[in-house]
Design a protein around this motif. Sequence first.
Motif, PDB file in Angstrom:
ATOM      1  N   ARG A  27       3.368   7.606  22.498  1.00 19.74           N
ATOM      2  CA  ARG A  27       2.032   8.165  22.703  1.00 19.74           C
ATOM      3  C   ARG A  27       1.809   8.351  24.206  1.00 19.74           C
ATOM      4  O   ARG A  27       1.295   7.456  24.884  1.00 19.74           O
ATOM      5  N   PRO A  28       2.219   9.476  24.752  1.00 22.76           N
ATOM      6  CA  PRO A  28       2.168   9.678  26.201  1.00 22.76           C
ATOM      7  C   PRO A  28       0.795   9.446  26.806  1.00 22.76           C
ATOM      8  O   PRO A  28       0.688   9.004  27.955  1.00 22.76           O
ATOM      9  N   GLY A  29      -0.272   9.737  26.061  1.00 21.10           N
ATOM     10  CA  GLY A  29      -1.611   9.546  26.607  1.00 21.10           C
ATOM     11  C   GLY A  29      -1.993   8.098  26.793  1.00 21.10           C
ATOM     12  O   GLY A  29      -2.930   7.793  27.541  1.00 21.10           O
ATOM     13  N   MET A  30      -1.303   7.200  26.117  1.00 20.64           N
ATOM     14  CA  MET A  30      -1.595   5.768  26.211  1.00 20.64           C
ATOM     15  C   MET A  30      -0.536   5.009  27.006  1.00 20.64           C
ATOM     16  O   MET A  30      -0.833   4.003  27.646  1.00 20.64           O
ATOM     17  N   LEU A  48       0.818  -1.214   0.000  1.00 16.23           N
ATOM     18  CA  LEU A  48       0.000   0.000   0.000  1.00 16.23           C
ATOM     19  C   LEU A  48       0.853   1.264   0.000  1.00 16.23           C
ATOM     20  O   LEU A  48       0.583   2.209  -0.747  1.00 16.23           O
ATOM     21  N   SER A  49       1.860   1.292   0.846  1.00 14.68           N
ATOM     22  CA  SER A  49       2.711   2.473   0.998  1.00 14.68           C
ATOM     23  C   SER A  49       4.058   2.019   1.555  1.00 14.68           C
ATOM     24  O   SER A  49       4.249   1.960   2.775  1.00 14.68           O
ATOM     25  N   PRO A  50       4.988   1.651   0.672  1.00 21.34           N
ATOM     26  CA  PRO A  50       6.265   1.069   1.113  1.00 21.34           C
ATOM     27  C   PRO A  50       7.036   1.969   2.070  1.00 21.34           C
ATOM     28  O   PRO A  50       7.032   3.188   1.951  1.00 21.34           O
ATOM     29  N   MET A  51       7.685   1.312   3.023  1.00 19.48           N
ATOM     30  CA  MET A  51       8.573   1.961   3.986  1.00 19.48           C
ATOM     31  C   MET A  51       7.842   3.045   4.787  1.00 19.48           C
ATOM     32  O   MET A  51       8.391   4.098   5.107  1.00 19.48           O
ATOM     33  N   LEU A  52       6.602   2.786   5.154  1.00 13.25           N
ATOM     34  CA  LEU A  52       5.809   3.744   5.913  1.00 13.25           C
ATOM     35  C   LEU A  52       6.451   3.995   7.276  1.00 13.25           C
ATOM     36  O   LEU A  52       6.794   3.056   7.992  1.00 13.25           O
ATOM     37  N   ASP A  53       6.605   5.253   7.610  1.00 14.52           N
ATOM     38  CA  ASP A  53       7.263   5.659   8.856  1.00 14.52           C
ATOM     39  C   ASP A  53       6.542   6.905   9.352  1.00 14.52           C
ATOM     40  O   ASP A  53       6.911   8.024   9.016  1.00 14.52           O
ATOM     41  N   LEU A  54       5.494   6.699  10.162  1.00 15.18           N
ATOM     42  CA  LEU A  54       4.598   7.785  10.542  1.00 15.18           C
ATOM     43  C   LEU A  54       4.789   8.221  11.989  1.00 15.18           C
ATOM     44  O   LEU A  54       5.130   7.421  12.862  1.00 15.18           O
ATOM     45  N   ASN A  55       4.504   9.499  12.215  1.00 16.79           N
ATOM     46  CA  ASN A  55       4.469  10.031  13.569  1.00 16.79           C
ATOM     47  C   ASN A  55       3.088   9.788  14.173  1.00 16.79           C
ATOM     48  O   ASN A  55       2.112   9.529  13.465  1.00 16.79           O
ATOM     49  N   TYR A  56       3.001   9.952  15.495  1.00 13.77           N
ATOM     50  CA  TYR A  56       1.734   9.753  16.195  1.00 13.77           C
ATOM     51  C   TYR A  56       0.938  11.063  16.284  1.00 13.77           C
ATOM     52  O   TYR A  56       0.247  11.298  17.268  1.00 13.77           O
ATOM     53  N   ASP A  57       1.047  11.899  15.270  1.00 14.43           N
ATOM     54  CA  ASP A  57       0.281  13.133  15.236  1.00 14.43           C
ATOM     55  C   ASP A  57      -0.972  12.917  14.386  1.00 14.43           C
ATOM     56  O   ASP A  57      -1.232  11.818  13.893  1.00 14.43           O
ATOM     57  N   GLU A  58      -1.759  13.980  14.202  1.00 17.79           N
ATOM     58  CA  GLU A  58      -3.026  13.832  13.479  1.00 17.79           C
ATOM     59  C   GLU A  58      -2.829  13.389  12.023  1.00 17.79           C
ATOM     60  O   GLU A  58      -3.500  12.437  11.575  1.00 17.79           O
ATOM     61  N   ALA A  70      -3.923  -0.238  32.812  1.00 11.81           N
ATOM     62  CA  ALA A  70      -3.490   0.095  31.462  1.00 11.81           C
ATOM     63  C   ALA A  70      -4.644   0.080  30.469  1.00 11.81           C
ATOM     64  O   ALA A  70      -5.628  -0.638  30.640  1.00 11.81           O
ATOM     65  N   GLY A  71      -4.470   0.859  29.395  1.00  8.13           N
ATOM     66  CA  GLY A  71      -5.404   0.856  28.289  1.00  8.13           C
ATOM     67  C   GLY A  71      -4.740   0.336  27.035  1.00  8.13           C
ATOM     68  O   GLY A  71      -3.717  -0.353  27.089  1.00  8.13           O
ATOM     69  N   HIS A  72      -5.283   0.695  25.886  1.00  7.46           N
ATOM     70  CA  HIS A  72      -4.721   0.261  24.615  1.00  7.46           C
ATOM     71  C   HIS A  72      -3.387   0.961  24.358  1.00  7.46           C
ATOM     72  O   HIS A  72      -3.199   2.112  24.737  1.00  7.46           O
ATOM     73  N   GLY A  73      -2.464   0.255  23.725  1.00 12.50           N
ATOM     74  CA  GLY A  73      -1.182   0.845  23.364  1.00 12.50           C
ATOM     75  C   GLY A  73      -0.296   1.182  24.544  1.00 12.50           C
ATOM     76  O   GLY A  73       0.572   2.052  24.436  1.00 12.50           O
TER      77      GLY A  73
END
Length: 232
Positions: free
Chosen positions: A206-209, A65-75, A197-200
């Motif tokens: 992801r400080p909130g998780m 779908l999208s090779p070498m995907l490297d995403l941040n945890y932002d919107e 604990a919750g998810h993640g």
Amino acid sequence: MQPNWIKLLRDEDFNGYLSLPPAGKGPGLVLIQEIWGVNAHIRAVADSYAQAGFVVLCPDVFFRLSPMLDLNYDEPGTQKAFECNSKLDVAQAVKDLCVAVDVLKNRPEVTDKVGIIGYCLGGKLAYLTAAASDVNAAVCYYGGGISNYLDQAQNLTQPVIFHHGEHDDHIPQSDVAKIKSAFAEHDNATFYDYSDAGHGFNCWGRPGMYHQPSAALAQGRSLAFLAKQLCF
């Protein structure tokens, strides 16, 4: 440690992040990403297991779908992550991961057994890949959607551990109960539930998780389990 990217399929743009232990060899561990790709967090997790003596391979699950995907945890990163996840062909992904297992098994650095571990999407894929392959052990962190594939429980005969947060807003306790019920008559599965604990909860990106006490306890349990199943 010696981290680098390697090609997993000769005729496909399928790559994986390989992290070698200080000794240069050891048991193998396929580590499966969250929906944000093989990003900085997942590479750091891989490096931590390599530091513990494992030869770790993180396959690029979204390469079709999208090779070498490297995403941040932002919107924007999260929006792209969920878009890729919604389009993922799970059955094809499991076939690709079985290829990754075979590639790792045949690496000269791998001394003997190979295990699999995954987080979130990776937890589900670790479960399904263990059912479809001959890995020696599996670790599933809060695998969303496992309850939809309980027909595969009978095919997962290796030792496996499941980590779930009791306050997971993506995986209700009713689904966790279904997973436990599917393995009730088998002695190969161990379940760990984390009351605070919750998810993640393992993801410090992801400080909130992130929940450090649960993450540390779960990693210790995972390392002890993998050492027992892969190193002796």
